[in-house]
Design a protein around this motif. Structure first.
Motif, PDB file in Angstrom:
ATOM      1  N   ALA A  43       0.824  -1.213   0.000  1.00 49.54           N
ATOM      2  CA  ALA A  43       0.000   0.000   0.000  1.00 49.54           C
ATOM      3  C   ALA A  43       0.856   1.260   0.000  1.00 49.54           C
ATOM      4  N   GLY A  44       2.188   1.102  -0.037  1.00 51.47           N
ATOM      5  CA  GLY A  44       3.026   2.280  -0.173  1.00 51.47           C
ATOM      6  C   GLY A  44       3.917   2.608   1.002  1.00 51.47           C
ATOM      7  N   ALA A  45       3.880   1.794   2.058  1.00 46.91           N
ATOM      8  CA  ALA A  45       4.754   2.059   3.198  1.00 46.91           C
ATOM      9  C   ALA A  45       6.161   1.544   2.908  1.00 46.91           C
ATOM     10  N   ARG A  46       7.148   2.122   3.572  1.00 46.86           N
ATOM     11  CA  ARG A  46       8.504   1.606   3.496  1.00 46.86           C
ATOM     12  C   ARG A  46       8.636   0.506   4.535  1.00 46.86           C
ATOM     13  N   SER A  47       9.141  -0.647   4.160  1.00 54.53           N
ATOM     14  CA  SER A  47       9.303  -1.731   5.135  1.00 54.53           C
ATOM     15  C   SER A  47      10.695  -1.636   5.743  1.00 54.53           C
ATOM     16  N   ALA A  48      10.742  -1.641   7.076  1.00 55.34           N
ATOM     17  CA  ALA A  48      12.017  -1.527   7.777  1.00 55.34           C
ATOM     18  C   ALA A  48      12.448  -2.898   8.260  1.00 55.34           C
ATOM     19  N   PRO A  49      13.767  -3.162   8.300  1.00 57.46           N
ATOM     20  CA  PRO A  49      14.248  -4.484   8.707  1.00 57.46           C
ATOM     21  C   PRO A  49      14.082  -4.740  10.208  1.00 57.46           C
ATOM     22  N   ASP A  50      14.007  -3.682  10.976  1.00 57.23           N
ATOM     23  CA  ASP A  50      13.764  -3.869  12.408  1.00 57.23           C
ATOM     24  C   ASP A  50      13.200  -2.560  12.978  1.00 57.23           C
ATOM     25  N   ALA A  51      12.868  -2.582  14.253  1.00 57.55           N
ATOM     26  CA  ALA A  51      12.206  -1.421  14.839  1.00 57.55           C
ATOM     27  C   ALA A  51      13.127  -0.204  14.853  1.00 57.55           C
ATOM     28  N   ARG A  52      14.399  -0.442  15.131  1.00 61.70           N
ATOM     29  CA  ARG A  52      15.341   0.675  15.158  1.00 61.70           C
ATOM     30  C   ARG A  52      15.395   1.388  13.808  1.00 61.70           C
ATOM     31  N   ALA A  53      15.447   0.592  12.757  1.00 56.73           N
ATOM     32  CA  ALA A  53      15.494   1.175  11.423  1.00 56.73           C
ATOM     33  C   ALA A  53      14.204   1.922  11.124  1.00 56.73           C
ATOM     34  N   ALA A  54      13.089   1.428  11.631  1.00 57.62           N
ATOM     35  CA  ALA A  54      11.808   2.074  11.363  1.00 57.62           C
ATOM     36  C   ALA A  54      11.750   3.476  11.964  1.00 57.62           C
ATOM     37  N   VAL A  55      12.285   3.616  13.186  1.00 57.13           N
ATOM     38  CA  VAL A  55      12.146   4.910  13.864  1.00 57.13           C
ATOM     39  C   VAL A  55      13.204   5.925  13.433  1.00 57.13           C
ATOM     40  N   GLU A  56      14.208   5.484  12.720  1.00 61.02           N
ATOM     41  CA  GLU A  56      15.286   6.352  12.248  1.00 61.02           C
ATOM     42  C   GLU A  56      14.691   7.543  11.481  1.00 61.02           C
ATOM     43  N   GLY A  57      14.885   8.724  11.989  1.00 65.30           N
ATOM     44  CA  GLY A  57      14.441   9.921  11.280  1.00 65.30           C
ATOM     45  C   GLY A  57      12.950  10.199  11.315  1.00 65.30           C
ATOM     46  N   ALA A  58      12.181   9.381  12.045  1.00 64.62           N
ATOM     47  CA  ALA A  58      10.729   9.587  12.081  1.00 64.62           C
ATOM     48  C   ALA A  58      10.373  10.792  12.948  1.00 64.62           C
ATOM     49  N   GLN A  59       9.361  11.546  12.503  1.00 65.53           N
ATOM     50  CA  GLN A  59       8.853  12.664  13.315  1.00 65.53           C
ATOM     51  C   GLN A  59       7.837  12.187  14.346  1.00 65.53           C
ATOM     52  N   VAL A  60       7.189  11.066  13.998  1.00 65.09           N
ATOM     53  CA  VAL A  60       6.181  10.476  14.888  1.00 65.09           C
ATOM     54  C   VAL A  60       6.419   8.980  14.962  1.00 65.09           C
ATOM     55  N   VAL A  61       6.384   8.440  16.168  1.00 63.90           N
ATOM     56  CA  VAL A  61       6.509   6.996  16.363  1.00 63.90           C
ATOM     57  C   VAL A  61       5.203   6.497  16.979  1.00 63.90           C
ATOM     58  N   ILE A  62       4.576   5.517  16.318  1.00 65.33           N
ATOM     59  CA  ILE A  62       3.331   4.933  16.829  1.00 65.33           C
ATOM     60  C   ILE A  62       3.528   3.437  16.988  1.00 65.33           C
ATOM     61  N   SER A  63       3.122   2.920  18.158  1.00 68.19           N
ATOM     62  CA  SER A  63       3.226   1.476  18.377  1.00 68.19           C
ATOM     63  C   SER A  63       1.880   0.907  18.777  1.00 68.19           C
ATOM     64  N   MET A  64       1.627  -0.323  18.344  1.00 69.85           N
ATOM     65  CA  MET A  64       0.353  -1.012  18.638  1.00 69.85           C
ATOM     66  C   MET A  64       0.661  -2.482  18.816  1.00 69.85           C
ATOM     67  N   LEU A  65       0.919  -2.861  20.087  1.00 70.30           N
ATOM     68  CA  LEU A  65       1.406  -4.212  20.369  1.00 70.30           C
ATOM     69  C   LEU A  65       0.459  -4.937  21.328  1.00 70.30           C
ATOM     70  N   PRO A  66       0.580  -6.276  21.428  1.00 68.85           N
ATOM     71  CA  PRO A  66      -0.430  -7.047  22.157  1.00 68.85           C
ATOM     72  C   PRO A  66      -0.435  -6.870  23.678  1.00 68.85           C
ATOM     73  N   ALA A  67       0.752  -6.703  24.299  1.00 73.30           N
ATOM     74  CA  ALA A  67       0.745  -6.746  25.762  1.00 73.30           C
ATOM     75  C   ALA A  67       1.952  -5.998  26.323  1.00 73.30           C
ATOM     76  N   SER A  68       1.929  -5.815  27.643  1.00 72.57           N
ATOM     77  CA  SER A  68       2.966  -5.061  28.339  1.00 72.57           C
ATOM     78  C   SER A  68       4.364  -5.531  27.988  1.00 72.57           C
ATOM     79  N   THR A  69       4.541  -6.835  27.941  1.00 68.23           N
ATOM     80  CA  THR A  69       5.876  -7.367  27.728  1.00 68.23           C
ATOM     81  C   THR A  69       6.456  -6.943  26.375  1.00 68.23           C
TER      82      THR A  69
END
Lengths: 298, 298, 298, 298
Positions: A43-69
Motif C-alpha cells: 500500500a506504499g509504506a517503506r518496510s524496515a528491517p527492524d524497529a530501530r530502522a523504522a524509527v530512524e528519522g521519524a517525526q512520529v513513532v506509533i506502536s500497537m502491540l499485544p501486551a505489556s511485555t
C-alpha cells in the motif's frame, strides 16, 4: 504530511497504519510477521528491517502491540528504540498495557525530552478499519494537541484522561466496569428467564429503569432479544472473552499495585477466566451468559 | 369513583393513599400505627379498626407493607383477609416481597375468583409523594386494565412484566442489577482516583463509553462529581443501604429457589450487608463507595 | 424395644430403618415409593398406607426427607401428622432442611407437649448402611437422652448443638465451611500446578503448614494425589455437587434471614451451581477443581 | 564456619542474622537502617557500608527484604550485587516476593554459575527469634543440601517445593489457602452465632467434622473460644491483616500471569483489603471476623 514509524501490524495495527497512509503520511513500518509488513508495503509504506530502522528519522513513532511485555521490550529492552528515536519526535503508544509499563516507558522518553502519550483505543477491528476508533489518552495536553491530526486519521473520538499512564488507567477502569455490567446484566436476565419472564420484556423494563446500562441496551447477551449483536449469531465476532479476561487482569494488577479493593471486578475476572478455560475464549464476551442458563440454550 | 381499602400507611403507603384521596376515591384505611391512620383520617379517609373491617365492601384492596412476612400474615394468616374481601373486588399488592409469597397470595385470591396483581414500585418516598411512581406489574392483562386508573393516581409509569409474581421478579432483577451497577461503578471510580485520575473526568469518559450506566450518569457515588445526588450531601436521603440489602436478599432467595447462579448479585448482597453492619444501613446505597476509598473521604 | 414410625425410605432413610430393625425395634414405615416400602416390609417392618397410619401408636417418630418442603408438608400440611402423634412420643427429624422449617415444626410439636429433635446427619449413604452416621442434634438435652438408643442404632457420633433448630444450623455451618475448604483447596492446587509444582508435593507441604484442612488431607481433589477418593475414580461416588449446592443454598438462606454476610459461602454456592449447570451435578463435589484446570485433565 | 553476607535486618532479618551469629558463622551485614546494622554489629557482625561491600568475599549470601521491588533492586538494579558475588557462592533469598521476580533473580545468578535458592519462610517474628522458622525452598536439590546448615541455624522445617521460584509459589498457594480458611471459618462461626449457637460448641463440632482446618483448630477467630490466640487479646500480635493482604496480592498476580482462576482467593484478597482500608491493617488477620459480627463484639 509527516514521516511516521508504525510498529505492530496486527489485527488492529494494520488497518490503523493503512488509514495513516490514506491520510497522506509517509510510513516506515515494522512487524515480526513478514506478511503483515508486506501488506503495508503493497500500500506504499517503506518496510524496515527492524524497529530501530523504522524509527530512524521519524517525526512520529506509533506502536500497537499485544501486551505489556512487548511494549517493554520495544522501548526498554536490550535492543530498545528509546535511544534511537530522533530528537523532537512525538511518541504514541496505542497498545493496551499495564499502567506501570506505560509509566516506565513515559519516564524513559521524558528523560530523552520527547513528547509521549499512552493512547489505548476502543472500537475493535471494525473501528480500526473504518477509522472510527476512540482514543483514551494520557500525557501532556500539548503533546495531545500535536497528536490530534494523526489520531483523527485513525479515529473519531479523543478523550484526555490526565498525565502519563492515565489513558491506560481510564481504559481499564472503563473495561472493568463493562465486564461487570455485562456479567451483571446476564445474571439479571437469566434469573428473570428462569422464573418465566420473557427476556425481551424484562430487558425493556430494566432499560427504562435504574438497571439501564450499555450492555443491556446496545449489546444484549440474551439470545433473541436484539438483532445485530453477537448473541444473535452464536456469539461470533465482537470483543472476545480472552480480551475481556486480559483487560480484567490489567485492572486487577492495577488494584493490587495501589492496594485498592475491586471485589466485583476481580470476581468478573474469574468468571470470564473460567468461561475461557471451558473453551469459550474466542467467543464474544457477552457469551458470559452461557454458564448461567439452565436450559442450555447454547 | 371507587371504594378502596388501603392497608399499610408507612413512608410509602401514606403518600400513595393521599394521592388516591386527592383523585376523589373513597378510602378505608388501616395500619398498626394509630398516628399513621390519623394522618389519613384527617385528610378524609375512614379509619378502620382492623384490616378485615377495612376491606369490608371495598371494590379495590391495595396493600403496601414492609416485607413478605407482613403480606403473608395480612392475606394468609389466621386472621387473614382473603375470606373477607368482597366478591368481584380487585386486589393490588404494592409491597416488594418474595416471588414465592406473591404467588401464594395470588393463588389464594384466584381460588376466590378475584382479580389480583403484584405491583411493586420504584421511585422512593419522593415519587410516592409526587405521584410519579413506577409500577412493575404481574398478573392478568385484564386485571391490569382495571387497575390502571388507581395506579395512574399514584404513579406515572406502568410496566406489565407477565403473570402472577412477575412484577416482583422483574423488580428484584432490576434492583439486583442496580446494586451491581452502583458497586461496580464505585469500584471503577475508586480505582481510577487511587491512580490519580480526576473522578469527574473519568466519569465523563466512561459515560461516553461502554461503561455507561444509570448509576454513573444519574446517581454518581463519588463525592463532588455531581450535584443534587446523595454523594453531594453526605449520602443522606435517597435509597437506603438496608433497602438495597433487602432487595438483594430477595434476589438471592429467588436464585436459590430456582437453582440459578448470580455470583455478582450475591457478592453485591454481601458488600451492602457488611456496609450495613459497619453502621451505614441508613445512608444512601451509593455510599457503597466508602469502604473502597483510600483517603477516607467520608 | 420400641414401636417406631419411620417416614422417608430413600437412599439414606432405607438403610437407617434397616439398622433400627436389626436393633430389634418394631417399625411401621411409609414412603411414596411402594418399592421402597416393600424393601422394608420384606425385612419385617409393618407397611403403613400413609404417614398418619404409620405414626398411630408409635412411641418414636423418625423422618428422613429430601427437603424443607417435604418436612413442612409431612408435619404441618393439611394432612399433617402433628395432631396424630401419640401423647408422650419422641419425634426426631433427620432431614437436612432450613432452620426456619425446623423451628416451625419444633414449635408445633412443642405446642402438643411432645419432645422433638432436629438431627441432621453426615456420613452419606455408606455411613447410613454401616450404621456409622454422625448426628448433629438440636433440642432439649433430656429429649436427646431419650433419643440416644435410636441414634446409636443408626450412627456412631452424636453432637448436641443447642436448642431447636441448632442441629440444622450447625450442620449447614459445617457444610458451608466444607464447601469453601474444598473449593479453596482446589484453587490452591490448580494455581500451584499451573506454575509447574507437583500437586502431591504441594499437598504435602500445605498439609504440614497453615493450609491444612479436611479436604486437602482426606479428600484431595487433584487427580492422582490420593487413592481411594473420588478424584481417583473420575469423581464418581462420594457427596454430589448437587447436594453441596443444596446445602450452600440452605446456608445462604439462613444468612439472608439473619442479615449475616457470608461472602465466600455465597460465592462457593455459585461456583458449585455453575458447575452443576455445566452438567456435573451428579459428580462428587471435589470435582469443583475441574473448571479451574488448564490442561483439561478431566 | 562460613563467611555469610546478610542483607535486610528488619523484624524478620535481624533475629535470623543473630541466630547465624550464634551458630558461629562470620557475618557481614547491611541494611538501610543504621540502627538495625548497629544491633548486629554489637553482637559481633561486621557492618558493611553497602550491599556490594557486604557480599565481597562471602561464601553465602542471604537476603530478607520486604517486597519484590527491593529484591529486584538488590540483585538486578543498576547497583545490583549479582556481578559482585564471589564465584562459587551460594545465594539464598528468604523474602516473600513474586514468582516472576524470584525467577528473574535466579536466572541472573544461574548465568553467573552460582547456586541459588528462593526460600521464603513462615513462622513470623516469634519463629525468627526462636530459630523455629519453616523454609519453603525452590531450586536445585544440591543447592538445598549446601544450604541446610544455614537454614537449620534459623529454622526447624525445610520443604523442597521444586525448581527456581517453586518456593515462592508454594508459599503463596499455602497462604492464599490460609486466607480462605480463616475468612471461611469466620463466616461459619458468625453465621452460627447469629442463630444463637455457642461459638465454642460449634467450633468443637466442626473441628470433629469435615469443616476441620488449621484456622478453626489452632487460631480460632471468634473471641472467647480459645486462649493464647490473637482473638483472645484484641487481635494484637500474630500475622497482620496487611501481610495477609500482600500475600493474597502475590497469589492474584501469579494467577493473572498464568491465566488461572482463583475466585475465592481473589475475593479473600478484597475482604482483607477492605478490612485494612477500614483501619485494621495492623491487627492480626483473624480479625477478618469483625466485619461479619452483628453485635459489634469488637
Amino acid at each position: 504530511m509527516s514521516r511516521i514509524a508504525f510498529i505492530g501490524l496486527g489485527n488492529m495495527g494494520a488497518p490503523m497504519a493503512h488509514n495513516l497512509l490514506k491520510a497522506g503520511h509517509e510510513l516506515a513500518v515494522f512487524d515480526l510477521s513478514a506478511s503483515a509488513v508486506q501488506g503495508l508495503a503493497d500500500a506504499g509504506a517503506r518496510s524496515a528491517p527492524d524497529a530501530r530502522a523504522a524509527v530512524e528519522g521519524a517525526q512520529v513513532v506509533i506502536s500497537m502491540l499485544p501486551a505489556s511485555t512487548h511494549v517493554h521490550g520495544l522501548y526498554l529492552g536490550q535492543q530498545g528504540i528509546v535511544p534511537h528515536i530522533a530528537d523532537g519526535a512525538l511518541v504514541i503508544d496505542c497498545s493496551t498495557i499495564s499502567a506501570a509499563t506505560a509509566q516506565a516507558v513515559a519516564q524513559a522518553l521524558a528523560a530523552r525530552g520527547l513528547d509521549a502519550l499512552d493512547a489505548p483505543v476502543s472500537g475493535g477491528t471494525a473501528g480500526a478499519a473504518a477509522g472510527t476508533l476512540t482514543f483514551i489518552v494520557g500525557g501532556e495536553a500539548a503533546a495531545l494537541e500535536r497528536a490530534r491530526p494523526y489520531l483523527s486519521a485513525m479515529g473519531k473520538n479523543v478523550f484526555h484522561a490526565g498525565g502519563s499512564g492515565a489513558g491506560q488507567i481510564a481504559k481499564i477502569c472503563n473495561n472493568m466496569l463493562l465486564g461487570i455490567l455485562m456479567a451483571g446484566t446476564a445474571e439479571a436476565l437469566a434469573l428473570g428467564a428462569a422464573h418465566g419472564l420473557d427476556p425481551k420484556v424484562l430487558s425493556d423494563i430494566m432499560g427504562k429503569s435504574s438497571g439501564r446500562n450499555w450492555a443491556l441496551e446496545l449489546y444484549n447477551p440474551y439470545p433473541g432479544v436484539m438483532e445485530n449483536v453477537p448473541a444473535a449469531r452464536g456469539y461470533s465476532g465482537g470483543f472476545g472473552v480472552d480480551l475481556m479476561h486480559k483487560d480484567l487482569g490489567l485492572a486487577a494488577e492495577a488494584a493490587i499495585a495501589s492496594r485498592c479493593a475491586v471485589p466485583l471486578g476481580e470476581l468478573a475476572r474469574n468468571l470470564y477466566g473460567m468461561h475461557s478455560l471451558s473453551g469459550a475464549g474466542t467467543l464474544d464476551f457477552s457469551s458470559i451468559i452461557q454458564p448461567l442458563l439452565k436450559d442450555q440454550l447454547y
